[in-house]
Design an enzyme around this catalytic site. Structure first.
Site, PDB file in Angstrom:
ATOM      1  N   HIS A 298      19.896 -24.744 -33.227  1.00  0.00           N
ATOM      2  CA  HIS A 298      19.359 -25.087 -31.900  1.00  0.00           C
ATOM      3  C   HIS A 298      17.838 -24.949 -32.023  1.00  0.00           C
ATOM      4  CE1 HIS A 298      19.615 -24.855 -27.332  1.00  0.00           C
ATOM      5  NE2 HIS A 298      18.411 -24.351 -27.538  1.00  0.00           N
TER       6      HIS A 298
ATOM      7  N   CYS B  44       8.167 -26.355 -22.759  1.00  0.00           N
ATOM      8  CA  CYS B  44       8.176 -25.013 -23.323  1.00  0.00           C
ATOM      9  C   CYS B  44       7.303 -24.141 -22.450  1.00  0.00           C
ATOM     10  CB  CYS B  44       7.665 -25.024 -24.757  1.00  0.00           C
ATOM     11  SG  CYS B  44       7.660 -23.363 -25.448  1.00  0.00           S
TER      12      CYS B  44
ATOM     13  N   ASP C  43      19.495 -27.224 -20.988  1.00  0.00           N
ATOM     14  CA  ASP C  43      18.268 -26.679 -21.584  1.00  0.00           C
ATOM     15  C   ASP C  43      17.086 -27.591 -21.270  1.00  0.00           C
ATOM     16  OD1 ASP C  43      16.705 -24.956 -22.992  1.00  0.00           O
ATOM     17  OD2 ASP C  43      17.602 -25.326 -24.944  1.00  0.00           O
TER      18      ASP C  43
ATOM     19  N   HIS D 206      14.107 -25.970 -31.207  1.00  0.00           N
ATOM     20  CA  HIS D 206      13.175 -26.666 -30.312  1.00  0.00           C
ATOM     21  C   HIS D 206      12.055 -27.290 -31.161  1.00  0.00           C
ATOM     22  CE1 HIS D 206      14.459 -25.111 -26.174  1.00  0.00           C
ATOM     23  NE2 HIS D 206      15.376 -24.685 -27.016  1.00  0.00           N
TER      24      HIS D 206
END
Ligand code: HMG
Ligand code: MG
Length: 295
Positions: free
Chosen positions: A205, A238, A15, A207
């Protein structure tokens, strides 16, 4: 009650690196090795997706083949479809993950199909994975907001999570993909999902785009969830908020948990070294506040 122990699922090599300038296969191998040395036992090492969509992950097969495997470590791969699973099986992944979304528009933009179509695609993948005794993890994206649709109902998150769980995913990772959530909302979302999927089968999860990830995790820990996804050095950006930080840094969450007396099995010192090494390769500052404080 807070858990005594939390399992960290390290997503930096996937990721994180999928959203950074591409690095060499050797640098990925080194990162994954450093992470295992730091005590991480669940490491997402790459993804088998279209290289046109995510060129940074195009060498995932080479990464898996080159791994210096540590015993007791699970090396997993993200797989959107049957083709991805077949590539992951050939590369020797220990585990795979499918990824769906709680937002229709995000599903279209990320995997080029609707939520229902994505579930249809997962059926043959799950069947084949079962034949190979391959554990499958399930991600649900946009659980606290979508870049296209804004807010997402907790019921929809719970519905998609339940479908993936009933299909055979051993764990459902709830992704605040764009890091917009805030603590009370995060907790309510996890409570809603845990009415459909046992809480011990859930992972967070989150961010860190808006700097809320640690607060959100803290707000959710008392629900009984005890698996957290994070990315060493906060690797990852992002795509929906230019210049924003991306994933929650593993160093930061490990520091918080250890400070609260919660075990992770991770050496913070070695982890920070792993993060510093890959940050150097990328030519950027370590994105973890804790790693920077440790010097
Ligand atoms: P598509 O164009 O609809 O698929 O893409 P297709 O079946 O028509 O195939 C198109 C081309 O891709 C073909 O090649 C296929 O062979 C190839 P061509 O004939 O054009 O040369 N292809 C593949 N190649 C390698 N591996 C595969 C594969 N499948 C097809 N598995 C597809 C559909 C799903 C493939 C595409 O949309 C895709 O790869 N998307 C991946 C997007 C992605 O990786 N996003 C980031 C990960 S998700 C995430 O980060 C969120 C998460 O962290 C949780 C959170 O934060 O919320 C997990
Ligand atoms: Mg993510």
């Amino acid at each position: 009650m807070l858990p005594n122990k939390v399992s960290i699922f390290e997503v930096g090599a996937r990721d994180g690196l999928q959203n950074e300038t591409a690095v060499s296969t050797a640098a990925k191998r080194q990162l994954i090795d450093d992470l295992a040395h730091a005590g991480l036992t669940r490491i997402e090492a790459g993804s088998f997706v279209s290289p046109k969509w995510v060129p940074q992950m195009a060498d995932s097969a080479e990464v898996f083949h080159s791994l210096n495997r540590h015993s007791g470590v699970t090396y997993s791969a993200l797989t959107p479809n049957l083709k991805g699973l077949e590539l992951a099986l050939n590369a020797g992944a220990d585990e795979v993950a499918i990824f769906g979304a709680a937002s229709e528009s995000f599903s279209q933009k990320n995997i080029n199909c609707s939520i229902e179509e994505s579930i249809e695609r997962f059926i043959p993948l799950m069947q084949q994975a079962k034949q190979h005794n391959m554990p499958v993890r399930g991600y649900v994206s946009c659980v606290l907001g979508c870049p296209y649709e804004g807010s997402i109902s907790h019921d929809e998150v719970a519905r998609v999570s339940e479908i993936l769980f009933n299909m055979g995913c051993y764990e459902i990772s709830l992704g605040d993909t764009i890091g917009v959530g805030t603590p009370l909302q995060a907790r309510k979302m996890v409570e809603a999902v845990s009415r459909k999927v046992p809480v011990e089968k859930l992972a967070l999860h989150f961010h860190d785009t808006y700097g809320q990830a640690l607060a959100n995790i803290l707000a959710c820990l008392e629900t009984g969830v005890n698996v957290i996804d994070s990315s060493v050095a906060g690797l990852g950006g992002c795509p929906y908020a230019k210049g924003a930080s991306g994933n929650l840094a593993t160093e930061d969450v490990v520091y918080m948990l250890h400070g609260m007396g919660i075990e992770t099995g991770v050496s913070l010192e070695k982890l920070a070294l792993a993060g510093n090494n890959i940050s150097q390769v990328l030519g950027r500052k370590n994105g973890s506040k804790v790693a920077n404080a440790l010097g």
